[in-house]
Design a protein around this motif. Structure first.
Motif, mmCIF file in Angstrom:
data_model
loop_
_atom_site.group_PDB
_atom_site.id
_atom_site.type_symbol
_atom_site.label_atom_id
_atom_site.label_comp_id
_atom_site.label_asym_id
_atom_site.label_seq_id
_atom_site.Cartn_x
_atom_site.Cartn_y
_atom_site.Cartn_z
ATOM 1 N N MET A 117 77.568 35.956 63.488
ATOM 2 C CA MET A 117 76.914 34.465 63.627
ATOM 3 C C MET A 117 77.702 33.807 65.076
ATOM 4 N N THR A 118 77.097 33.051 66.335
ATOM 5 C CA THR A 118 77.229 32.325 67.557
ATOM 6 C C THR A 118 77.467 30.668 67.152
ATOM 7 N N THR A 119 78.698 30.308 66.970
ATOM 8 C CA THR A 119 78.851 28.740 67.024
ATOM 9 C C THR A 119 79.079 27.667 68.236
ATOM 10 N N VAL A 120 79.228 26.544 68.490
ATOM 11 C CA VAL A 120 79.558 25.913 69.013
ATOM 12 C C VAL A 120 81.295 26.472 69.794
ATOM 13 N N ILE A 121 81.742 26.959 69.152
ATOM 14 C CA ILE A 121 82.616 27.100 68.909
ATOM 15 C C ILE A 121 83.346 28.147 70.143
ATOM 16 N N HIS A 122 82.431 29.194 69.947
ATOM 17 C CA HIS A 122 82.020 30.465 71.113
ATOM 18 C C HIS A 122 81.389 29.883 72.146
#
Length: 151
Positions: free
Chosen positions: A1-6
């Motif tokens: 899962m890609t997040t805004v942190i990534h």
């Protein structure tokens, strides 16, 4: 899962995140998007992991130590009376450490509450031109403390 942190870490790596303070051993020190508390900063681990327990013991020690040194910098450079440290991951489910300087002149109704009680939309947003001197001073402090990476 890609997040805004990534996404933020990818921008730090690419040199395109204007809020980047510097690379540290555990990841990236950055200024917060909102500066409702002057100097609000974070550390984004690199590589990104889901939560603190996903790191090994040495990596945890490094991350938490570096967050405390970032707090030392904020105490010295902003005149804060203490720092609050938070790891939540509820909104962006990837590990990141918030470091909030707290000030004696905060409104009494907010001074003893978590920073999440503030209206984050009212305070000033990070402004590269206005926040650059503090950003640079924090980077200098972290270099002198030996936690900034040079690569």
């Amino acid at each position: 899962m890609t997040t805004v942190i990534h996404d933020y870490v990818a921008a730090c790596r690419a040199g395109t995140n204007p809020r980047t303070i510097c690379r540290v051993h555990s990841g990236w020190a950055v200024m917060g998007e909102s500066q409702f508390l002057c100097g609000y900063s974070l550390i984004y681990p690199d590589p990104v992991v889901s939560d603190l327990n996903a790191l090994g013991h040495d990596e945890r020690r490094t991350l938490l130590y570096e967050a405390s040194v970032l707090g030392d910098a904020l105490l010295e450079l902003t005149g804060a009376i203490r720092c609050n440290y938070e790891i939540l991951g509820n909104l962006a489910p990837a590990l990141h450490v918030h470091v909030f300087p707290r000030f004696e002149n905060e409104p009494p109704e907010l001074a003893t509450k978590p920073v999440w009680s503030y209206d984050w939309n009212v305070g000033p947003m990070f402004d590269q031109e206005n926040d650059k001197p503090l950003q640079t001073a924090i980077a200098d402090y972290l270099r002198q403390a030996g936690i900034a990476r040079t690569d």
